[in-house]
Scaffold this motif. Structure first.
Motif, PDB file in Angstrom:
ATOM      1  N   LEU A 101       0.853  -1.180   0.000  1.00 34.34           N
ATOM      2  CA  LEU A 101       0.000   0.000   0.000  1.00 34.34           C
ATOM      3  C   LEU A 101       0.892   1.234   0.000  1.00 34.34           C
ATOM      4  N   PRO A 102       0.403   2.355  -0.507  1.00 38.31           N
ATOM      5  CA  PRO A 102       1.245   3.562  -0.578  1.00 38.31           C
ATOM      6  C   PRO A 102       1.429   4.269   0.755  1.00 38.31           C
ATOM      7  N   TRP A 103       0.885   3.707   1.832  1.00 41.85           N
ATOM      8  CA  TRP A 103       1.006   4.316   3.154  1.00 41.85           C
ATOM      9  C   TRP A 103       1.433   3.261   4.177  1.00 41.85           C
ATOM     10  N   PRO A 104       2.029   3.684   5.313  1.00 42.63           N
ATOM     11  CA  PRO A 104       2.468   2.721   6.334  1.00 42.63           C
ATOM     12  C   PRO A 104       1.316   2.216   7.194  1.00 42.63           C
ATOM     13  N   VAL A 105       0.350   1.551   6.557  1.00 42.76           N
ATOM     14  CA  VAL A 105      -0.860   1.105   7.262  1.00 42.76           C
ATOM     15  C   VAL A 105      -0.530   0.063   8.321  1.00 42.76           C
ATOM     16  N   ALA A 106       0.304  -0.927   7.958  1.00 36.38           N
ATOM     17  CA  ALA A 106       0.643  -1.991   8.911  1.00 36.38           C
ATOM     18  C   ALA A 106       1.366  -1.417  10.130  1.00 36.38           C
ATOM     19  N   LEU A 107       2.295  -0.471   9.906  1.00 37.48           N
ATOM     20  CA  LEU A 107       3.054   0.117  11.012  1.00 37.48           C
ATOM     21  C   LEU A 107       2.148   0.913  11.949  1.00 37.48           C
ATOM     22  N   ALA A 108       1.227   1.678  11.378  1.00 35.48           N
ATOM     23  CA  ALA A 108       0.286   2.433  12.204  1.00 35.48           C
ATOM     24  C   ALA A 108      -0.623   1.498  12.997  1.00 35.48           C
ATOM     25  N   ASP A 126       5.380   7.936  26.387  1.00 33.80           N
ATOM     26  CA  ASP A 126       6.224   7.702  27.563  1.00 33.80           C
ATOM     27  C   ASP A 126       6.682   6.256  27.654  1.00 33.80           C
ATOM     28  N   GLY A 127       6.324   5.429  26.642  1.00 30.60           N
ATOM     29  CA  GLY A 127       6.749   4.032  26.620  1.00 30.60           C
ATOM     30  C   GLY A 127       5.845   3.072  27.355  1.00 30.60           C
ATOM     31  N   SER A 128       4.709   3.541  27.856  1.00 26.48           N
ATOM     32  CA  SER A 128       3.822   2.691  28.660  1.00 26.48           C
ATOM     33  C   SER A 128       2.811   1.911  27.804  1.00 26.48           C
ATOM     34  N   GLY A 129       2.831   2.099  26.488  1.00 27.52           N
ATOM     35  CA  GLY A 129       1.855   1.436  25.638  1.00 27.52           C
ATOM     36  C   GLY A 129       2.282   0.032  25.248  1.00 27.52           C
ATOM     37  N   TYR A 130       1.550  -0.560  24.326  1.00 32.32           N
ATOM     38  CA  TYR A 130       1.844  -1.924  23.861  1.00 32.32           C
ATOM     39  C   TYR A 130       1.644  -1.973  22.337  1.00 32.32           C
ATOM     40  N   PRO A 131       2.215  -2.974  21.639  1.00 36.21           N
ATOM     41  CA  PRO A 131       2.872  -4.169  22.184  1.00 36.21           C
ATOM     42  C   PRO A 131       4.382  -4.035  22.353  1.00 36.21           C
ATOM     43  N   GLN A 132       5.000  -2.960  21.852  1.00 35.02           N
ATOM     44  CA  GLN A 132       6.464  -2.875  21.831  1.00 35.02           C
ATOM     45  C   GLN A 132       7.031  -1.894  22.842  1.00 35.02           C
ATOM     46  N   GLY A 133       6.170  -1.134  23.515  1.00 38.72           N
ATOM     47  CA  GLY A 133       6.656  -0.158  24.488  1.00 38.72           C
ATOM     48  C   GLY A 133       7.484   0.944  23.865  1.00 38.72           C
ATOM     49  N   LEU A 134       7.108   1.387  22.663  1.00 35.61           N
ATOM     50  CA  LEU A 134       7.863   2.437  21.971  1.00 35.61           C
ATOM     51  C   LEU A 134       7.680   3.785  22.660  1.00 35.61           C
ATOM     52  N   LYS A 135       8.661   4.683  22.429  1.00 39.17           N
ATOM     53  CA  LYS A 135       8.621   6.017  23.030  1.00 39.17           C
ATOM     54  C   LYS A 135       8.778   7.091  21.957  1.00 39.17           C
ATOM     55  N   GLY A 136       8.249   8.267  22.219  1.00 39.21           N
ATOM     56  CA  GLY A 136       8.497   9.473  21.438  1.00 39.21           C
ATOM     57  C   GLY A 136       8.531   9.277  19.943  1.00 39.21           C
ATOM     58  N   ASP A 137       9.672   9.645  19.350  1.00 40.15           N
ATOM     59  CA  ASP A 137       9.812   9.606  17.898  1.00 40.15           C
ATOM     60  C   ASP A 137       9.931   8.200  17.334  1.00 40.15           C
ATOM     61  N   GLU A 138       9.977   7.185  18.208  1.00 39.15           N
ATOM     62  CA  GLU A 138       9.948   5.809  17.710  1.00 39.15           C
ATOM     63  C   GLU A 138       8.575   5.468  17.141  1.00 39.15           C
ATOM     64  N   ILE A 139       7.575   6.253  17.502  1.00 42.16           N
ATOM     65  CA  ILE A 139       6.205   6.049  17.042  1.00 42.16           C
ATOM     66  C   ILE A 139       5.956   6.970  15.847  1.00 42.16           C
ATOM     67  N   ILE A 140       5.425   6.434  14.756  1.00 38.76           N
ATOM     68  CA  ILE A 140       5.187   7.273  13.578  1.00 38.76           C
ATOM     69  C   ILE A 140       4.028   8.239  13.851  1.00 38.76           C
ATOM     70  N   LEU A 141       4.033   9.361  13.122  1.00 38.41           N
ATOM     71  CA  LEU A 141       3.034  10.407  13.349  1.00 38.41           C
ATOM     72  C   LEU A 141       1.621   9.887  13.157  1.00 38.41           C
ATOM     73  N   GLU A 142       1.423   9.065  12.113  1.00 41.79           N
ATOM     74  CA  GLU A 142       0.074   8.547  11.851  1.00 41.79           C
ATOM     75  C   GLU A 142      -0.460   7.761  13.034  1.00 41.79           C
ATOM     76  N   ALA A 143       0.402   6.958  13.681  1.00 45.31           N
ATOM     77  CA  ALA A 143      -0.024   6.180  14.847  1.00 45.31           C
ATOM     78  C   ALA A 143      -0.347   7.091  16.032  1.00 45.31           C
ATOM     79  N   LYS A 144       0.396   8.195  16.176  1.00 43.49           N
ATOM     80  CA  LYS A 144       0.109   9.140  17.255  1.00 43.49           C
ATOM     81  C   LYS A 144      -1.269   9.785  17.065  1.00 43.49           C
ATOM     82  N   ILE A 145      -1.585  10.096  15.819  1.00 41.91           N
ATOM     83  CA  ILE A 145      -2.898  10.685  15.526  1.00 41.91           C
ATOM     84  C   ILE A 145      -4.001   9.657  15.778  1.00 41.91           C
TER      85      ILE A 145
END
Length: 537
Positions: free
Chosen positions: A445-452, A461-480
């Motif tokens: 797909l032309p967008w990072p759908v799977a990653l989002a 702050d790293g408290s989420g799941y499943p990978q416990g990513l923080k800050g800029d490790e999370i793509i903007l689309e997923a933050k939205i």
């Protein structure tokens, strides 16, 4: 206390409890096996449909027929038929040709015998095709009362109309020869999507072939300048034109053109201002290439032309006259319009697939019906408020519809459980992000759908799941998506609690700004809902 100090009743109770735990483990194992099989089947269907829609949109026109052959085999094997074939009607609609065929093991091909068949000779059971309806027959011998010959009659058939702009182009046929087969609604829906994709691809091929033919013709004229040659004066008259120029406009001879057209801008140009613009460009630049405009022909009909011209100057540097040639590009313009419509049709097919997948999930969980749609709407509004590009916003819309696709592996009784879920059930639900990623990661797909999809429950702050990513490790689309998902979920009713309301949801997002949720996204969300009063249904 050891077992010797326990009473008989205590031992019996413990034994009963142990048996219940064993039974629960067995039920859990069976449920897990069912979920895994369901997930496997669903993933195969998703991959087939999405890969079909996506891959056909990027095939070149020279690859389309080969692509159809490949898909006929894949789909035929997937739905368990013995023969799949495509029939296309001739331009005059009087005959039908078998253009593609796949046969299973031991099935003789019939494509050579199915050429230029008069439409009047088609079997009567195929008649619903003319009303653009699916033909679905599970017991064909019962209808035809015959089943003989070297290539024995199919036991069951299904025919899918190929429709473009409410016109019947042909149909797809799928035959079960060895045994009778009942076609499920999901199978019919899949085959309809295949038919729509084939139709769009074939129309795109015809359009692109026509476009290439027209452009090739135009290049030859440009290179050799042997057709449509003209010379015109500054007072809007032609000094000379060649026979090809006259024929293009429907005149018998160059002389008829010169005698008839005495004012070029008023008599020839559909838009007289277009001619004045052309003259201004020639005066300013000295030449013009590929200037497109509309002409009136002798009979009053309109054609599109492309003009290559230059200003011819005298010894004093003043313009003496204009000369150049016209090329009729009406076919190309129509082809460009048809191509645009075909691309839009492919986009609609992809959109329909995304909506179908989202609806499939919501049908399993009526309490969250519309959740994906509302999350997609909220996320797109936030993205627009942030000033993101239109293409990125379109990707976020698709992500919103598919972000919870992994919940298709979660048992429906857990999704709709009215009380508090236990730790085991919560663990199953949390796995939906990873499952969704596994389903979507192989689809181009032309967008990072799977990653989002895998990141929409991460927190900065790293408290989420499943990978416990923080800050800029999370793509903007997923933050939205994270903000839109929480906002919609809190404001809506759930089986384990009533709706908390929009105000409570906005308060949660405001309080967790910079902790769970990206500050820029939160600010855009608050401007949207608080300052601008945005609301959704």
């Amino acid at each position: 206390m050891d077992d010797r100090g326990k009473t008989k009743e205590q031992l019996i109770n413990e034994l009963v409890e142990m048996r219940q735990q064993v039974a629960l483990l067995e039920q859990t194992r069976a449920a897990k096996n069912h979920v895994e099989q369901t997930l496997k089947n669903t993933e195969e269907i998703l991959r087939l449909i999405l890969n079909l829609s996506t891959n056909f949109s990027i095939l070149s026109s020279n690859e389309i027929h080969e692509g159809i052959d490949d898909v006929m085999k894949i789909v035929g094997e997937f739905v368990g038929v013995d023969r799949s074939c495509m029939f296309e009607f001739s331009d005059d609609g009087r005959t039908v040709q078998n253009t593609h065929e796949w046969c299973g093991l031991g099935i003789d091909p019939l494509i050579k015998n199915r050429q230029s068949i008069p439409v009047s000779k088609l079997p009567s059971f195929i008649q619903p095709i003319w009303d653009l309806e699916v033909v679905n027959i599970s017991d064909l011998p019962k209808i035809t009362r015959k089943n003989k010959g070297k290539n024995k009659l199919a036991q069951s058939i299904i025919a899918i109309p190929l429709v473009y702009n409410i016109s019947l182009m042909g149909f797809l046929g799928f035959e079960s020869i060895h045994k009778k087969k009942v076609w499920s609604e999901s199978t019919v829906s899949l085959l309809k999507i295949v038919g729509e994709t084939f139709t769009s691809a074939l129309m795109r091929k015809r359009t692109e072939d026509s476009l290439r033919e027209s452009e090739s013709h135009f290049r030859n004229i440009f290179d050799y300048a042997v057709e449509g040659i003209f010379q015109s004066t500054l007072d809007d008259r032609y000094k000379s034109v060649n026979p090809a120029f006259a024929r293009t406009l429907g005149y018998e001879s160059p002389e008829e053109v010169l005698n008839t057209i005495t004012n070029i801008s008023r008599q020839l140009y559909v838009n007289p201002e277009s001619y004045q613009t052309l003259k201004a460009l020639l005066s300013e630049r000295g030449f013009v290439e590929g200037y497109e405009t509309e002409f009136y022909k002798k009979d009053g009909s309109k054609i599109w032309v492309a003009i290559n011209a230059r200003a011819v100057r005298n010894g004093n540097g003043s313009i003496d006259f204009f000369e150049g040639f016209h090329q009729d590009i009406t076919r190309r313009k129509r082809a460009e319009n048809d191509l645009k419509n075909t691309v839009e049709s492919l986009k609609k097919t992809l959109d329909g697939t995304v909506h179908a997948l989202s609806t499939t999930l919501e049908m399993r969980d009526p309490y969250t019906a519309g959740h994906q749609k509302r999350v997609a709407l909220i996320a797109c509004e936030i993205a627009e408020e942030m000033g993101l590009p239109e293409e990125q916003i379109e990707g976020i819309r698709v992500m919103g519809f598919l972000h919870d696709i992994g919940k298709i592996m979660v048992p429906a009784e857990i999704l709709s459980k009215p009380g508090k879920i236990n730790e085991y059930e919560f663990h199953i639900i949390k796995a939906h992000s990873q499952v969704g990623y596994d389903i979507l990661k192989g689809i181009e797909l032309p967008w990072p759908v799977a990653l989002a999809t895998i990141q929409h429950h991460e927190r900065i702050d790293g408290s989420g799941y499943p990978q416990g990513l923080k800050g800029d490790e999370i793509i903007l689309e997923a933050k939205i998506l994270a903000v839109a998902d929480v906002l919609e979920a809190m404001a809506s009713h759930r089986p384990y609690r009533p709706a908390l309301g929009l105000d409570k949801a906005l308060e949660e997002i405001r309080e967790k700004k910079g902790v769970y949720y990206d500050p820029v996204v939160v600010d855009a969300c608050l401007r949207l809902f608080v300052d601008k009063g945005f609301r959704y249904e």
